[in-house]
Every structure is written in structure tokens, then in C-alpha cells.
Design a protein around this motif. Structure first.
Motif, PDB file in Angstrom:
ATOM      1  N   PRO A   1      21.658   9.904 -17.864  1.00 49.73           N
ATOM      2  CA  PRO A   1      21.097   9.151 -18.981  1.00 49.73           C
ATOM      3  C   PRO A   1      19.975   8.245 -18.489  1.00 49.73           C
ATOM      4  O   PRO A   1      19.986   7.808 -17.343  1.00 49.73           O
ATOM      5  CB  PRO A   1      22.291   8.344 -19.514  1.00 49.73           C
ATOM      6  N   PRO A   2      19.024   7.967 -19.357  1.00 45.46           N
ATOM      7  CA  PRO A   2      17.921   7.112 -18.933  1.00 45.46           C
ATOM      8  C   PRO A   2      18.434   5.696 -18.629  1.00 45.46           C
ATOM      9  O   PRO A   2      19.391   5.213 -19.234  1.00 45.46           O
ATOM     10  CB  PRO A   2      16.967   7.103 -20.126  1.00 45.46           C
ATOM     11  N   SER A   3      17.791   5.070 -17.696  1.00 50.14           N
ATOM     12  CA  SER A   3      18.188   3.701 -17.340  1.00 50.14           C
ATOM     13  C   SER A   3      17.765   2.748 -18.460  1.00 50.14           C
ATOM     14  O   SER A   3      16.945   3.084 -19.321  1.00 50.14           O
ATOM     15  CB  SER A   3      17.527   3.285 -16.028  1.00 50.14           C
ATOM     16  N   HIS A   4      18.333   1.548 -18.417  1.00 50.61           N
ATOM     17  CA  HIS A   4      17.955   0.543 -19.421  1.00 50.61           C
ATOM     18  C   HIS A   4      16.460   0.236 -19.340  1.00 50.61           C
ATOM     19  O   HIS A   4      15.798   0.039 -20.363  1.00 50.61           O
ATOM     20  CB  HIS A   4      18.766  -0.741 -19.221  1.00 50.61           C
ATOM     21  N   GLU A   5      15.934   0.236 -18.105  1.00 52.47           N
ATOM     22  CA  GLU A   5      14.509  -0.030 -17.916  1.00 52.47           C
ATOM     23  C   GLU A   5      13.662   1.059 -18.574  1.00 52.47           C
ATOM     24  O   GLU A   5      12.653   0.749 -19.233  1.00 52.47           O
ATOM     25  CB  GLU A   5      14.177  -0.128 -16.416  1.00 52.47           C
ATOM     26  N   GLU A   6      14.084   2.312 -18.423  1.00 52.68           N
ATOM     27  CA  GLU A   6      13.342   3.413 -19.052  1.00 52.68           C
ATOM     28  C   GLU A   6      13.420   3.309 -20.576  1.00 52.68           C
ATOM     29  O   GLU A   6      12.435   3.554 -21.278  1.00 52.68           O
ATOM     30  CB  GLU A   6      13.906   4.765 -18.588  1.00 52.68           C
ATOM     31  N   LEU A   7      14.589   2.946 -21.071  1.00 50.81           N
ATOM     32  CA  LEU A   7      14.749   2.801 -22.520  1.00 50.81           C
ATOM     33  C   LEU A   7      13.863   1.679 -23.065  1.00 50.81           C
ATOM     34  O   LEU A   7      13.224   1.837 -24.104  1.00 50.81           O
ATOM     35  CB  LEU A   7      16.223   2.549 -22.879  1.00 50.81           C
ATOM     36  N   ILE A   8      13.795   0.557 -22.357  1.00 51.41           N
ATOM     37  CA  ILE A   8      12.937  -0.554 -22.797  1.00 51.41           C
ATOM     38  C   ILE A   8      11.482  -0.111 -22.804  1.00 51.41           C
ATOM     39  O   ILE A   8      10.727  -0.458 -23.719  1.00 51.41           O
ATOM     40  CB  ILE A   8      13.110  -1.784 -21.863  1.00 51.41           C
ATOM     41  N   ARG A   9      11.077   0.643 -21.797  1.00 51.66           N
ATOM     42  CA  ARG A   9       9.691   1.138 -21.744  1.00 51.66           C
ATOM     43  C   ARG A   9       9.397   1.995 -22.970  1.00 51.66           C
ATOM     44  O   ARG A   9       8.352   1.868 -23.597  1.00 51.66           O
ATOM     45  CB  ARG A   9       9.470   1.943 -20.455  1.00 51.66           C
ATOM     46  N   LEU A  10      10.361   2.845 -23.358  1.00 44.77           N
ATOM     47  CA  LEU A  10      10.184   3.683 -24.542  1.00 44.77           C
ATOM     48  C   LEU A  10      10.204   2.856 -25.823  1.00 44.77           C
ATOM     49  O   LEU A  10       9.457   3.133 -26.773  1.00 44.77           O
ATOM     50  CB  LEU A  10      11.263   4.772 -24.586  1.00 44.77           C
ATOM     51  N   VAL A  11      11.040   1.836 -25.863  1.00 48.54           N
ATOM     52  CA  VAL A  11      11.100   0.942 -27.027  1.00 48.54           C
ATOM     53  C   VAL A  11       9.753   0.251 -27.196  1.00 48.54           C
ATOM     54  O   VAL A  11       9.248   0.095 -28.308  1.00 48.54           O
ATOM     55  CB  VAL A  11      12.251  -0.084 -26.893  1.00 48.54           C
ATOM     56  N   ALA A  12       9.152  -0.149 -26.088  1.00 43.52           N
ATOM     57  CA  ALA A  12       7.840  -0.798 -26.140  1.00 43.52           C
ATOM     58  C   ALA A  12       6.792   0.112 -26.762  1.00 43.52           C
ATOM     59  O   ALA A  12       5.824  -0.363 -27.360  1.00 43.52           O
ATOM     60  CB  ALA A  12       7.409  -1.222 -24.739  1.00 43.52           C
ATOM     61  N   LEU A  13       7.021   1.407 -26.658  1.00 44.43           N
ATOM     62  CA  LEU A  13       6.100   2.385 -27.262  1.00 44.43           C
ATOM     63  C   LEU A  13       6.464   2.693 -28.715  1.00 44.43           C
ATOM     64  O   LEU A  13       5.842   3.540 -29.347  1.00 44.43           O
ATOM     65  CB  LEU A  13       6.097   3.676 -26.429  1.00 44.43           C
ATOM     66  N   GLY A  14       7.533   2.054 -29.214  1.00 43.33           N
ATOM     67  CA  GLY A  14       7.944   2.251 -30.603  1.00 43.33           C
ATOM     68  C   GLY A  14       8.946   3.372 -30.802  1.00 43.33           C
ATOM     69  O   GLY A  14       9.143   3.837 -31.931  1.00 43.33           O
TER      70      GLY A  14
END
Length: 193
Positions: free
Chosen positions: A14-27
Motif C-alpha cells: 500500500p502507498p505510504s502516508h507520505e505518498e498519499l499526502i502527495r496525491l491529496v495535494a494534487l486533488g
């Protein structure tokens, strides 16, 4: 026997929390949903320990995730872990809620005390006024009838010396004398200096 066309599939991590935040930043809403599912229990637990009230804790938790959604672009993986960043937001929000709640309670207490004090003062003033009016009434009764009449018209009726004289059908000088003499006697009876 080995089959060259079959490759072993590595299990997906599963993606890390950091990767998820990066994707969230992209909407990315799906990444936000996944992040929420992964960390919401910890966020709620932290908030609940600070705020204590379950319904307010739920509200604060929602605010935290709104902040995560709107501030994800500010997250810097070089400065720390995503989970730490989220928990800092949660802690700040929870402390803010507790402080706001305490300030509100203190403000309500101060207002309540003012209202209580005002109502107490009103009662005290009313009692004092009534007692004073009773003393004045008793002192008035010691005056002559003509002095009482002239003073009642002038001070309770609000009439001028000229109007008192007309109402009593007496000269203005006589009205003034009755009022002055009556006031001197009242002053002496009431002990006013």
C-alpha cells in the motif's frame, strides 16, 4: 518445468502516508479517502484524549481532515513523517477547541455574574428607595397642611413656583415661603446637612 511466460507477481504494497499526502495535494480524492481510512482512528483518539467530549471530538476530527485536504501542498516529507504532521494538526485543533470552550465558559460566567450583580443591585436600590420614600413621607406629615400641599405640587407634581401659586390661588411669594419653610423643616427632620 518452468514456464517463461508466467511471471511472479510481487504483492502490491500500500502507498505510504507520505505518498498519499502527495496525491491529496494534487486533488486526488481516492488518495484522500485511503488516507482517511488509514489514519482517522488515531486522529480521533488523540483529539478525544484532549477534547474529551465525543461529539466535539468528531467535529474537531472533521476539521483536521479538512485541514489535511486544504494544506496537503504544505507537507514537506524532508521535515518529518506524514503521520506526525497530521497528528500535530490534530493536536493544535483539539487544544484550540478546548481553549475556545474554556473562554466561552468564562465569558458566560462573567456575563452571568454581571446579570446577577445587576439584578441584586436593582433590588437593593429599590429597597433603599422605598425606605427613603417612607422616611420622606413620614417627615412630610409633620408639616402644616399648606406646606405639604405646596411641596407636593412643586416636587412631586413638577410644578413651578408660579404654577403652585396659581393652583393654590395664593401669591407667588406666599407659595415660595411655604415651600422654603417646609423644606427647612424636612431637612431638619431627615437630618440632611
Amino acid at each position: 518445468m518452468r514456464m517463461p511466460w508466467l511471471r511472479t507477481v510481487e504483492p502490491m504494497t500500500p502507498p505510504s502516508h507520505e505518498e498519499l499526502i502527495r496525491l491529496v495535494a494534487l486533488g486526488d480524492e481516492a488518495a484522500f479517502s485511503e488516507l482517511y481510512d488509514a489514519v482517522s482512528a488515531r486522529v480521533y483518539g488523540l483529539v478525544r484524549r484532549v477534547v474529551r467530549d465525543p461529539s466535539q471530538s468528531q467535529e474537531v476530527t472533521q476539521e483536521v481532515f479538512l485541514d489535511v485536504w486544504t494544506q496537503a501542498v504544505r507537507f514537506d516529507a524532508d521535515r518529518g513523517k506524514a503521520m506526525s504532521w497530521i497528528l500535530v494538526i490534530a493536536h493544535r485543533r483539539a487544544v484550540d477547541r478546548v481553549r475556545a470552550s474554556q473562554a466561552s465558559q468564562e465569558r458566560d460566567l462573567r456575563e452571568g455574574a454581571k446579570e446577577y450583580q445587576a439584578s441584586y443591585d436593582d433590588v437593593a436600590d429599590t429597597v433603599e428607595s422605598n425606605l427613603e420614600a417612607e422616611r420622606v413621607q413620614q417627615a412630610l406629615e409633620t408639616l402644616t397642611a399648606s406646606q405639604q400641599e405646596a411641596i407636593r405640587l412643586a416636587y412631586y407634581g413638577g410644578y413651578t413656583h408660579q404654577e403652585v401659586a396659581q393652583l393654590l390661588d395664593i401669591p407667588v411669594g406666599t407659595a415660595k415661603t411655604r415651600i422654603r419653610d417646609g423644606m427647612i423643616k424636612l431637612r431638619d427632620r431627615l437630618g440632611v446637612a
